[in-house]
Design an enzyme around this catalytic site. Structure first.
Site, mmCIF file in Angstrom:
data_model
loop_
_atom_site.group_PDB
_atom_site.id
_atom_site.type_symbol
_atom_site.label_atom_id
_atom_site.label_comp_id
_atom_site.label_asym_id
_atom_site.label_seq_id
_atom_site.Cartn_x
_atom_site.Cartn_y
_atom_site.Cartn_z
ATOM 1 N N ALA A 48 -39.806 -36.521 -2.455
ATOM 2 C CA ALA A 48 -39.907 -36.668 -1.001
ATOM 3 C C ALA A 48 -38.609 -36.308 -0.298
ATOM 4 O O ALA A 48 -38.138 -37.039 0.572
ATOM 5 C CB ALA A 48 -40.336 -38.091 -0.644
ATOM 6 N N GLY A 49 -38.029 -35.163 -0.686
ATOM 7 C CA GLY A 49 -36.929 -34.633 0.093
ATOM 8 C C GLY A 49 -37.457 -34.054 1.386
ATOM 9 O O GLY A 49 -38.653 -34.158 1.697
ATOM 10 N N ALA A 50 -36.592 -33.397 2.160
ATOM 11 C CA ALA A 50 -36.999 -32.901 3.477
ATOM 12 C C ALA A 50 -38.152 -31.904 3.378
ATOM 13 O O ALA A 50 -39.185 -32.065 4.034
ATOM 14 C CB ALA A 50 -35.802 -32.280 4.183
ATOM 15 N N TRP A 51 -38.009 -30.860 2.555
ATOM 16 C CA TRP A 51 -39.036 -29.839 2.480
ATOM 17 C C TRP A 51 -40.292 -30.362 1.796
ATOM 18 O O TRP A 51 -41.418 -30.077 2.216
ATOM 19 C CB TRP A 51 -38.482 -28.609 1.791
ATOM 20 C CG TRP A 51 -39.371 -27.399 1.697
ATOM 21 C CD1 TRP A 51 -39.408 -26.511 0.663
ATOM 22 C CD2 TRP A 51 -40.332 -26.900 2.656
ATOM 23 N NE1 TRP A 51 -40.325 -25.508 0.921
ATOM 24 C CE2 TRP A 51 -40.904 -25.719 2.139
ATOM 25 C CE3 TRP A 51 -40.757 -27.353 3.904
ATOM 26 C CZ2 TRP A 51 -41.889 -24.987 2.804
ATOM 27 C CZ3 TRP A 51 -41.743 -26.627 4.584
ATOM 28 C CH2 TRP A 51 -42.289 -25.453 4.031
ATOM 29 N N LYS A 284 -29.708 -17.761 -3.564
ATOM 30 C CA LYS A 284 -29.342 -17.884 -2.149
ATOM 31 C C LYS A 284 -28.598 -19.189 -1.888
ATOM 32 O O LYS A 284 -27.720 -19.247 -1.020
ATOM 33 C CB LYS A 284 -30.581 -17.771 -1.263
ATOM 34 C CG LYS A 284 -31.578 -18.899 -1.358
ATOM 35 C CD LYS A 284 -32.823 -18.595 -0.551
ATOM 36 C CE LYS A 284 -33.838 -19.711 -0.620
ATOM 37 N NZ LYS A 284 -33.404 -20.972 -0.005
ATOM 38 N N ARG A 346 -28.827 -26.478 3.957
ATOM 39 C CA ARG A 346 -27.952 -27.596 3.605
ATOM 40 C C ARG A 346 -26.783 -27.144 2.736
ATOM 41 O O ARG A 346 -25.709 -27.738 2.784
ATOM 42 C CB ARG A 346 -28.756 -28.687 2.903
ATOM 43 C CG ARG A 346 -29.131 -28.397 1.469
ATOM 44 C CD ARG A 346 -29.903 -29.515 0.825
ATOM 45 N NE ARG A 346 -31.241 -29.632 1.350
ATOM 46 C CZ ARG A 346 -32.169 -30.443 0.843
ATOM 47 N NH1 ARG A 346 -31.879 -31.203 -0.193
ATOM 48 N NH2 ARG A 346 -33.383 -30.493 1.355
ATOM 49 N N GLN A 374 -28.254 -28.108 -4.146
ATOM 50 C CA GLN A 374 -28.616 -27.475 -5.409
ATOM 51 C C GLN A 374 -27.759 -26.271 -5.747
ATOM 52 O O GLN A 374 -27.719 -25.831 -6.895
ATOM 53 C CB GLN A 374 -30.101 -27.082 -5.368
ATOM 54 C CG GLN A 374 -31.011 -28.289 -5.220
ATOM 55 C CD GLN A 374 -32.471 -27.966 -5.399
ATOM 56 O OE1 GLN A 374 -33.012 -28.125 -6.486
ATOM 57 N NE2 GLN A 374 -33.115 -27.515 -4.344
#
Length: 460
Positions: A48-51, A284, A346, A374
């Site tokens: 349940a991270g942002a994305w 990226k 981020r 990450q």
């Protein structure tokens, strides 16, 4: 569950047609998955991270009204405390949005946020997620979600699983999940949102992507595991900023899923080149950290940022040509995904904060309010993999074998800043302004000559 009016408003379909269009797409996917009447399609988000939270919330907003046909829930670990400062900020967010305030009062949930602001009550991340607040994105309320904190309960009968975990946690969680799927007759379909990689150095150096981690850990066939990525910032997508994404993997699944996931403001295309898209998803984040450093150190100089963009994208192209014989070109959505991550992800934020001295490396790569950065672990993985003495490419000028990392000066500098800590953040500018740096065109031409493709790097 959101009501019909909310779903219509959020998704932007023409009035009167939203329910019919959405139900038709849901029925098509149910039919494709062989779901019987009365047996709901079970969609579960893991992490349940942002994305991950936004992705599940988008599905809830669209399809949650069809309760007899689909069940949508999300799993996150229990026990994560919301600190006092975040609780106070959350209270301000609630009171600044009348629709959210009314919703919480109607659900008899408002009082607990008042008490948390005063320090009279402790809030937990899974608790506020049920009310529509992601701990990594408290400024953007989402719709209320059905949250399950028991992993077995969440996933054992899932038809579609959304992997919203960081790549660093994916293997461990799916190893646990595999224990609950041993008696399944048919495997679920898994859509991975994770952007990151691991390096495996023994017995043969190779890269391991999140879809490969899931396959190894769970035993689910690779054709049932897909990757979704694109130029998207979670909060902006939930606020209906127009966005594109690609779902990559086996044709059998990617085409029906692309249609199911598509919304008026979130266009999903399908693509067969899983390797390039997943590797680029990790790369990226690597170069976004450097982009943030350059932006902060040059006072947002457009010229410096564009020079960095030219060099880092040429390294990305070079690396993907090591890993795939005919990789998707860095253009269109792939290039856009890189651009937006370097601009406002981020990882770029993390690079900026390091360069400004607002963060230190000793604080680790899991940052309060942002989640897992990450790019840090990806820098280490790509550097160690491409620096192996058993892997070599012919240097175009010196005409002698060198490790591939020797042709990636920005990656080398990021490793020396973030991992070995031999240099401060300012060193990224030294690498960028080195007069011996070659024209990025030369590295791209070398890559596209196909002379550098090393099948073993992906275990091929």
């Amino acid at each position: 569950m959101v009501g019909n009016a909310e779903a219509e408003n959020h998704n932007g379909y023409p009035n009167g047609s939203v329910n019919g269009v959405l139900e038709e797409k849901l029925d098509e996917l149910r039919c494709f998955l062989g779901k019987a009447e009365g047996d709901p399609l079970r969609i579960v988000g893991v992490g349940a991270g942002a994305w991950g939270s936004v992705f599940v919330a988008l599905l809830q907003d669209s399809y949650g009204q069809f309760r007899d046909k689909v069940s949508i829930r999300i799993w996150r670990r229990p026990g994560r405390v919301v600190d006092r400062a975040t609780a106070e900020h959350l209270f301000e967010v609630i009171n600044s949005r009348e629709n959210v305030l009314r919703r919480l009062i109607r659900r008899c949930s408002y009082l607990k946020y008042v008490e948390a602001r005063l320090g009279d009550r402790t809030l937990y991340a899974d608790e506020i997620l049920k009310d529509g607040f992601c701990l990594n994105m408290v400024d953007t309320p989402i719709c209320p979600l059905k949250v399950v904190t028991n992993l077995q309960e969440a996933v054992w009968d899932a038809d579609v699983v959304i992997n919203g975990l960081p790549s660093t946690e994916t293997r461990e969680v799916f190893e646990e999940i595999s224990r609950f799927w041993k008696e399944r007759i048919t495997p679920p379909v898994i859509i991975s949102l994770a952007k990151g990689i691991e390096a495996e150095l023994e017995p043969v150096p190779r890269i391991v992507t999140p879809t490969q981690m899931i396959h190894r850990a769970s035993g689910v066939p690779l054709e049932n595991i897909l990757y979704l990525g694109g130029p998207n910032i979670a909060a902006e997508i939930y606020n209906k900023e127009y966005a594109n994404a690609r779902i990559c993997g086996a044709e059998k699944w990617r085409k029906p899923l692309a249609k199911f996931l598509r919304q008026p403001h979130f266009i999903v295309w399908d693509n067969g080149d899983l390797v390039t898209h997943e590797v680029m998803g990790g790369l990226k984040n690597v170069y976004a950290i450097g982009a943030g450093m350059v932006a902060a150190l040059t006072n947002e100089s457009a010229t410096s940022k564009s020079v960095y963009f030219a060099h880092c994208t040429s390294e990305m192209i070079f690396i993907t040509h090591l890993l795939a014989e005919e990789p998707e070109k860095l253009a269109g959505p792939l290039l856009a995904d890189t651009y937006v991550t370097l601009l406002k992800g981020r990882n770029a934020w993390y690079g900026q904060m390091l360069a400004k001295g607002a963060l230190s490396l000793d604080m680790g790569d899991s940052i309060k309010g942002k989640g897992m950065i990450q790019g840090v672990s990806a820098v280490k993985a790509f550097y160690e993999l491409l620096g192996q003495p058993s892997i070599s490419v012919l240097h175009p000028e010196e005409k002698k074998p060198v490790a591939p990392v020797e042709l990636c000066p920005i990656l080398k500098k990021l490793y020396s800043i973030l991992i070995t800590r031999d240099f401060p953040s300012q060193a990224i500018l030294q690498a960028l302004r080195d007069e011996t740096m070659h024209d990025p065109r030369e590295r791209i031409e070398m890559a596209q000559s196909h002379a550098f493709y090393i099948p073993s790097l992906l275990g091929q």
